[in-house]
Design an enzyme around this catalytic site. Structure first.
Site, PDB file in Angstrom:
ATOM      1  N   LYS A 271       0.858  -1.194   0.000  1.00  0.00           N
ATOM      2  CA  LYS A 271       0.000   0.000   0.000  1.00  0.00           C
ATOM      3  C   LYS A 271       0.890   1.238   0.000  1.00  0.00           C
ATOM      4  O   LYS A 271       1.946   1.243   0.642  1.00  0.00           O
ATOM      5  CB  LYS A 271      -0.876   0.031   1.261  1.00  0.00           C
ATOM      6  CG  LYS A 271      -1.966  -1.014   1.281  1.00  0.00           C
ATOM      7  CD  LYS A 271      -3.299  -0.406   1.732  1.00  0.00           C
ATOM      8  CE  LYS A 271      -4.410  -1.435   1.768  1.00  0.00           C
ATOM      9  NZ  LYS A 271      -4.565  -2.079   3.068  1.00  0.00           N
TER      10      LYS A 271
ATOM     11  N   HIS B 217      -0.799   7.993   7.257  1.00  0.00           N
ATOM     12  CA  HIS B 217       0.269   7.429   8.069  1.00  0.00           C
ATOM     13  C   HIS B 217       1.282   8.478   8.525  1.00  0.00           C
ATOM     14  O   HIS B 217       2.292   8.149   9.133  1.00  0.00           O
ATOM     15  CB  HIS B 217       0.992   6.307   7.312  1.00  0.00           C
ATOM     16  CG  HIS B 217       0.324   4.978   7.469  1.00  0.00           C
ATOM     17  ND1 HIS B 217      -0.382   4.385   6.458  1.00  0.00           N
ATOM     18  CD2 HIS B 217       0.225   4.144   8.536  1.00  0.00           C
ATOM     19  CE1 HIS B 217      -0.879   3.235   6.891  1.00  0.00           C
ATOM     20  NE2 HIS B 217      -0.536   3.065   8.156  1.00  0.00           N
TER      21      HIS B 217
ATOM     22  N   HIS C 154       0.392   7.024   2.570  1.00  0.00           N
ATOM     23  CA  HIS C 154      -0.394   8.239   2.354  1.00  0.00           C
ATOM     24  C   HIS C 154      -0.484   9.078   3.623  1.00  0.00           C
ATOM     25  O   HIS C 154       0.069   8.731   4.660  1.00  0.00           O
ATOM     26  CB  HIS C 154      -1.764   7.910   1.778  1.00  0.00           C
ATOM     27  CG  HIS C 154      -2.605   7.057   2.679  1.00  0.00           C
ATOM     28  ND1 HIS C 154      -3.098   7.524   3.864  1.00  0.00           N
ATOM     29  CD2 HIS C 154      -3.013   5.774   2.569  1.00  0.00           C
ATOM     30  CE1 HIS C 154      -3.776   6.567   4.447  1.00  0.00           C
ATOM     31  NE2 HIS C 154      -3.741   5.493   3.680  1.00  0.00           N
TER      32      HIS C 154
END
Ligand code: ARG
Length: 570
Positions: free
Chosen positions: A131, A137, A134
């Site tokens: 993932k 986080h 973005h």
């Protein structure tokens, strides 16, 4: 070197001198001290009313008697007015004492040994494999990193852990898709984006041909069984994801001591499951094994699903015991979004119910609020996603444009733009208490005025510039130059910095340091505008330069603790 504490000690000495045999005198004098409404009434006041019962005497009498025993103390002049003792801080001595204390070891000002001999594990960032990194986080990464630095500074042994999200059936599907339609080069080049593309393709194809789902499951089974080929691809997906994440970590100056993620704990779940069984804590419910938490008014904690596999919570439980055994932590902090509040309350409670008392004090969910971007909430499903890498990139570009305009002749502009651009984002993240939602706006974050990263960094650079210009052969400082209100306000803030650091550590709130550092920067600028630092009087200049030195170091420390660099020129 806390002034309030010094005055409290003085009051205590006076009390003992005046009433050597008195009983029942208050212990915590500092908490009784007041700050008078007007400066003409002193810097601190001690109300004697609370003593009259113990001393069987009226407050004005007590005040008088105490003021008589105060024999020219060097911290403050004492006056008695009615039932009050008013203290006028000896400004010159305060400046001298504080600056000498700071100058003894400037980089250590604010540090302590509070955590000596103790260990803290910090679980932060904890990204998910395959993932993109973005905005969601950002907070965990930045708060965790700051806390690690703060605990270090307070003498703790710290262990930074990136609890990777690297377990789940989706990885079987991804490998399946890769085997069918993937390409090595494309994954190497495209990284997480390519993995996501494969994952999406898997679902599209499975719509048409449901048999593909079984193939995906079979691949996950192969991961579970440690099959060589499956493991090699899985491992490689992890490496590619981490390689991208590393770019972000490097920019943010973030590091970890361990990357043991969920997959690491899969074969370590037996121990906790068996212990739960032995302690009769597992109940069967619809084929699953759960720990009942009804008494605690929480939904049950699922430990084993009906298909016999573990879940996120099981692996977290295993991680707790592994960490306790491996690091023997006194505290284990989980810097994770508020949304996971229930999850952590459940697993902590399970450990506590297993009879481990340390769970109560030792396990802490350090929760934080949401981040939105220029007024828009982050919504992965609706496609409004802000990638951290892009955000950091843009911030650096914007900072460079500002620097080009403000200081066209600056050397290594790119490097400074990097420190300012990245710093602005970190500062914004750590500006308010954790739980408060953050709305990120460029104009606000990158403003050189107001409460921003660039503003604090700029003040530090201003100090450095003055220190470079200061004559090398200054005489001994004359602290009378620091008795003005602006210098005193600044000194007071410097004296309280250690308290801010300590409190920030105790409450796991880095913003207390952001705030203390910003207040110091503001107070320095006020002082700077009202008083010439480099002036004719050399001894006065020496004092102002020493204050500048102290400020520059304390700002640098404050910024360091929240994870922001302090360029010397801007
Ligand atoms: N990977 C999870 C997420 O992105 C966070 C993991 C937090 N740490 C933990 N030990 N549960 O939501």
């Amino acid at each position: 070197m806390d002034m309030k504490q010094r005055i409290a000690e003085l009051v205590s000495e006076m009390l003992h001198a005046a009433y050597p045999d008195a009983q029942g005198l208050p212990e915590d004098i500092a908490s009784l001290l007041e700050v008078p409404p007007e400066k003409s009434m002193g810097d601190y006041a001690f109300p004697c009313f609370k003593l009259s019962k113990a001393l069987r005497m009226g407050p004005p009498m007590i005040a008088k008697k105490l003021s008589e025993v105060a024999d020219k103390p060097d911290v403050a002049r004492v006056e008695c007015v009615g039932g009050y003792l008013n203290f006028f801080v000896n400004r010159e001595n305060f400046a001298r004492d504080l600056l000498s204390a700071i100058m003894q070891a400037p980089e250590k000002w604010g540090s302590s040994e509070e955590g000596k001999g103790k260990t803290v594990c910090l679980d932060y960032s904890s990204i998910n494999i395959a993932k993109r990194f973005h905005l969601g986080h950002l907070s965990t990464t930045v708060i965790g990193n700051a806390l690690k630095r703060i605990y270090d500074f307070q003498g703790w042994k710290t262990v930074g852990i990136n609890h990777l999200g690297d377990w789940g059936t989706q990885f079987g599907k991804m490998i399946c898709a890769y085997k069918k339609w993937g390409d090595k080069e494309a994954v190497e080049q495209g990284g997480v984006d390519e993995m996501t593309r494969l994952y999406v393709r898997f679902h599209e194809e499975a719509e048409k041909d449901p048999a593909i789902e079984d193939e995906g499951r079979a691949w996950f089974k192969r991961i579970e069984d440690g099959d060589e080929e499956a493991m090699a691809i899985f491992q490689w997906f992890k490496e590619v994801t981490l390689r991208d994440a590393m770019k972000v970590y490097d920019l943010l100056g973030v590091s970890f001591d361990s990357y043991a993620g969920e997959s690491f704990y899969v074969d370590k779940t037996d121990r906790v499951v068996n212990e739960l069984k032995e302690k009769n804590m597992l109940i069967e419910s619809d084929g699953a094994l759960i720990v009942d938490l009804e008494e605690e008014k929480m939904p049950p904690c699922i430990v084993i699903k009906s298909d016999g596999t573990t879940i996120y919570a099981t692996r977290d439980l295993a991680a707790i015991f592994y960490r306790k055994d491996t690091y023997n932590f006194d505290k284990c902090l989980y810097v994770v979004a508020y949304q996971q509040d229930l999850h952590f309350r459940q697993i902590f409670k399970v450990v506590e119910k297993m009879g481990y008392d340390w769970a109560k004090e030792g396990l802490t969910h350090v929760a934080f609020g949401m981040v939105s971007y220029e007024g828009q909430a982050m919504a992965t499903r609706k496609g409004h996603v802000v990638y951290l890498e892009d955000l950091l990139q843009r911030s650096q570009e914007k900072a460079l444009a500002i620097i080009n305009e403000k200081s066209p002749n600056l050397e290594n502009k790119e490097q400074v733009a990097k420190e300012v651009g990245v710093g602005a984002i970190i500062y914004t993240t750590l500006q308010n208490n954790r739980i408060k939602d953050i709305d990120f706006w460029w104009d606000r974050a990158l403003n050189f005025e107001g409460e921003t990263g660039p503003y604090v960094q700029y003040t530090h650079a201003r100090c450095c510039s003055l220190l470079r210009k200061a004559p090398a052969d200054l005489p001994a400082p004359d602290y009378a130059a620091l008795t003005n209100d602006e210098a005193q306000a600044l000194l007071l803030l410097l004296s309280r910095f250690p308290e801010a650091v300590s409190e920030s550590c105790q409450r796991n709130e880095p913003f207390l340091i952001t705030r203390a550092t910003t207040e110091i920067a503001k107070a320095y600028n006020k002082f700077y505008y009202e008083h010439r630092i480099l002036d004719e009087d050399q001894a006065g200049t020496a004092a102002r330069i020493q204050l500048t030195q102290a400020v520059s170091q304390v700002i640098k420390t404050g910024l360091y603790l929240i994870g922001v660099s302090a360029p010397e020129r801007m």
